[in-house]
Design a protein around this motif. Structure first.
Motif, PDB file in Angstrom:
ATOM      1  N   SER A 148       0.855  -1.324   0.088  1.00  0.00           N
ATOM      2  CA  SER A 148      -0.033   0.011  -0.033  1.00  0.00           C
ATOM      3  C   SER A 148       0.873   1.315   0.070  1.00  0.00           C
ATOM      4  O   SER A 148       0.481   2.178  -0.656  1.00  0.00           O
ATOM      5  CB  SER A 148      -0.910   0.046   1.104  1.00  0.00           C
ATOM      6  N   ARG A 149       2.036   1.292   0.727  1.00  0.00           N
ATOM      7  CA  ARG A 149       2.898   2.416   0.768  1.00  0.00           C
ATOM      8  C   ARG A 149       3.526   2.536  -0.596  1.00  0.00           C
ATOM      9  O   ARG A 149       3.523   3.820  -0.916  1.00  0.00           O
ATOM     10  CB  ARG A 149       3.849   2.303   1.956  1.00  0.00           C
ATOM     11  N   ALA A 150       3.879   1.345  -1.189  1.00  0.00           N
ATOM     12  CA  ALA A 150       4.633   1.540  -2.648  1.00  0.00           C
ATOM     13  C   ALA A 150       3.541   1.926  -3.475  1.00  0.00           C
ATOM     14  O   ALA A 150       3.967   2.904  -4.514  1.00  0.00           O
ATOM     15  CB  ALA A 150       5.102   0.145  -3.003  1.00  0.00           C
ATOM     16  N   THR A 151       2.349   1.968  -3.533  1.00  0.00           N
ATOM     17  CA  THR A 151       1.255   2.128  -4.412  1.00  0.00           C
ATOM     18  C   THR A 151       0.999   3.732  -4.231  1.00  0.00           C
ATOM     19  O   THR A 151       1.042   4.420  -5.130  1.00  0.00           O
ATOM     20  CB  THR A 151      -0.065   1.521  -4.094  1.00  0.00           C
ATOM     21  N   ASP A 152       1.077   4.113  -2.925  1.00  0.00           N
ATOM     22  CA  ASP A 152       1.004   5.575  -2.521  1.00  0.00           C
ATOM     23  C   ASP A 152       2.083   6.414  -3.095  1.00  0.00           C
ATOM     24  O   ASP A 152       2.021   7.465  -3.807  1.00  0.00           O
ATOM     25  CB  ASP A 152       0.944   5.805  -0.964  1.00  0.00           C
ATOM     26  N   VAL A 153       3.121   5.884  -3.210  1.00  0.00           N
ATOM     27  CA  VAL A 153       4.438   6.552  -3.983  1.00  0.00           C
ATOM     28  C   VAL A 153       4.284   6.509  -5.344  1.00  0.00           C
ATOM     29  O   VAL A 153       4.428   7.738  -5.890  1.00  0.00           O
ATOM     30  CB  VAL A 153       5.684   5.847  -3.414  1.00  0.00           C
ATOM     31  N   ILE A 154       3.888   5.582  -5.751  1.00  0.00           N
ATOM     32  CA  ILE A 154       3.487   5.495  -7.427  1.00  0.00           C
ATOM     33  C   ILE A 154       2.426   6.432  -7.750  1.00  0.00           C
ATOM     34  O   ILE A 154       2.529   7.359  -8.662  1.00  0.00           O
ATOM     35  CB  ILE A 154       3.306   3.990  -7.737  1.00  0.00           C
ATOM     36  N   VAL A 155       1.315   6.419  -7.102  1.00  0.00           N
ATOM     37  CA  VAL A 155       0.343   7.486  -7.253  1.00  0.00           C
ATOM     38  C   VAL A 155       0.776   8.904  -6.955  1.00  0.00           C
ATOM     39  O   VAL A 155       0.212   9.676  -7.877  1.00  0.00           O
ATOM     40  CB  VAL A 155      -0.962   7.174  -6.368  1.00  0.00           C
ATOM     41  N   ALA A 156       1.580   9.238  -6.041  1.00  0.00           N
ATOM     42  CA  ALA A 156       2.002  10.401  -5.835  1.00  0.00           C
ATOM     43  C   ALA A 156       3.033  11.311  -6.839  1.00  0.00           C
ATOM     44  O   ALA A 156       3.305  12.315  -6.862  1.00  0.00           O
ATOM     45  CB  ALA A 156       2.575  10.572  -4.389  1.00  0.00           C
ATOM     46  N   MET A 157       3.789  10.270  -7.694  1.00  0.00           N
ATOM     47  CA  MET A 157       4.688  10.510  -8.747  1.00  0.00           C
ATOM     48  C   MET A 157       3.870  11.398  -9.747  1.00  0.00           C
ATOM     49  O   MET A 157       2.720  10.742 -10.312  1.00  0.00           O
ATOM     50  CB  MET A 157       5.460   9.122  -9.122  1.00  0.00           C
ATOM     51  N   PRO A 158       4.678  12.560 -10.251  1.00  0.00           N
ATOM     52  CA  PRO A 158       4.008  13.038 -11.238  1.00  0.00           C
ATOM     53  C   PRO A 158       4.433  12.410 -12.574  1.00  0.00           C
ATOM     54  O   PRO A 158       5.765  12.275 -13.040  1.00  0.00           O
ATOM     55  CB  PRO A 158       4.774  14.433 -11.244  1.00  0.00           C
ATOM     56  N   LEU A 159       3.515  12.012 -13.389  1.00  0.00           N
ATOM     57  CA  LEU A 159       3.597  10.956 -14.486  1.00  0.00           C
ATOM     58  C   LEU A 159       4.695  11.825 -15.518  1.00  0.00           C
ATOM     59  O   LEU A 159       5.595  10.967 -15.967  1.00  0.00           O
ATOM     60  CB  LEU A 159       2.452  10.509 -14.984  1.00  0.00           C
TER      61      LEU A 159
END
Length: 337
Positions: A148-159
């Motif tokens: 879940s934390r790894a997913t949060d990091v991916i979502v927070a990244m500006p694509l």
């Protein structure tokens, strides 16, 4: 397990109820949305054009990379000779300024790149997102926290910023189309992972899933037989909406000069080269821009139609070409059926 429970209940009754398959139900709801059907026809035509690009260019007698210096006026800065950008029997949509390359050939081959990158990136995003989301929901608490934390990091990244950074440092020898697909797919799976995790946690509490787990089924078998069918609707819906988004990202990356490199044609790349020719050769800008607009619009309308057909309780966001709906969100055609 759920199929077995339904069969047992049906066996104890005297009345036979004809079952309507989920595919037929979905098609009936989708057919009631005229805009979605038109969008599906447009998408199918675009796919056929992309797949048949070699045949179409062979019929025209051109290819996307050959230069035609005799068809441009060097004295005027490379403007195509003739009216409408050199449009004629040999060049159906005219030629490219400065190079004389055939616009029709580059447009149809650009469709292969733009659609191919978007579809491949969507498949990669869905595969990673479903695997991570299901593993987080079905695994231990520690695994759930880590994923879940790894997913949060991916979502927070500006694509766009991450894609620009990665594409800028990769050697030029690496195939650019594959690289763009990998970058978009590896950065954009966070939202689908969150959706799958939330849906899997909701499905875990259902009676048929609990019965399957109590009967001794393994976690993988429960996920395959009981959870994946329940995940199909949200995953398909999100995938249908991801494709136009990925087309826009690929076009933006090519427009910024870090996407697909010449001479491989791409709609975004064509827009990059056309931004200084909108007065002298407007068709050079309007053709890829129009193709990109029509593709994204058709895929967006189709994705919304798929979402509404899979979940009839959710009203369509696009009030175009849909049947009249009552307060429950069911169309008049469905109520009659």
């Amino acid at each position: 397990m759920s199929e077995a429970l339904i069969a047992v209940e049906a066996a104890g009754t005297d009345t036979t109820v004809p079952a309507v398959s989920g595919a037929r139900r979905f098609w009936r709801r989708l057919r009631a949305q005229r805009a979605a059907l038109v969008a599906a026809a447009v998408v199918a035509l675009l796919v056929l054009v992309a797949l048949g690009a070699p045949l179409l260019t062979a019929l025209e007698g051109q290819d996307p990379t050959t230069y035609h210096p005799s068809l441009i006026d060097s004295a005027r800065g490379g403007v195509p000779v003739g009216s409408f950008g050199g449009l004629g029997g040999d060049h159906w949509l005219g030629v490219e300024p400065q190079t004389g390359r055939d616009l029709f050939a580059r447009l149809v081959y650009g469709a292969r790149v733009s659609l191919g990158v978007a579809l491949a990136a969507t498949v990669l995003q869905i595969a990673i997102g479903v695997a991570v989301g299901a593993a987080a929901a079905l695994g231990s608490r520690l695994l759930d926290q880590l994923l879940s934390r790894a997913t949060d990091v991916i979502v927070a990244m500006p694509l766009m910023i991450m894609a620009l950074a990665l594409l800028a440092i990769v050697p030029a020898s690496f195939p650019r189309t594959v690289l763009v697909t990998l970058v978009i797919g590896l950065i954009g799976w966070g939202n689908i992972a969150k959706i799958v995790r939330a849906q899997t946690l909701a499905l875990k509490g259902l009676d048929h899933v609990a019965a399957a787990r109590l009967s001794g089924w393994s976690t993988s078998r429960v996920a395959r037989r009981e959870l994946l069918p329940g995940l199909a609707a949200p995953v398909i819906t999100y995938a249908a909406l991801l494709v136009p988004m990925n087309i826009s990202v690929e076009a933006a990356l090519s427009f910024l000069g870090v996407g697909v490199k010449p001479p491989t044609p791409s709609w975004g790349q064509m827009l990059t080269a056309a931004d200084v020719w909108y007065q002298a050769a407007p068709q050079y800008l309007l053709l890829p821009a129009g193709a990109l607009f029509v593709t994204v619009l058709a895929l967006t309308v189709l994705g919304d139609g798929v979402r509404t057909a899979l979940d009839p309780r959710a009203a369509s966001r696009l009030r175009v070409g849909t049947g009249r709906r009552d307060r429950t969100g069911t169309s008049s055609e469905e109520a009659t059926a």
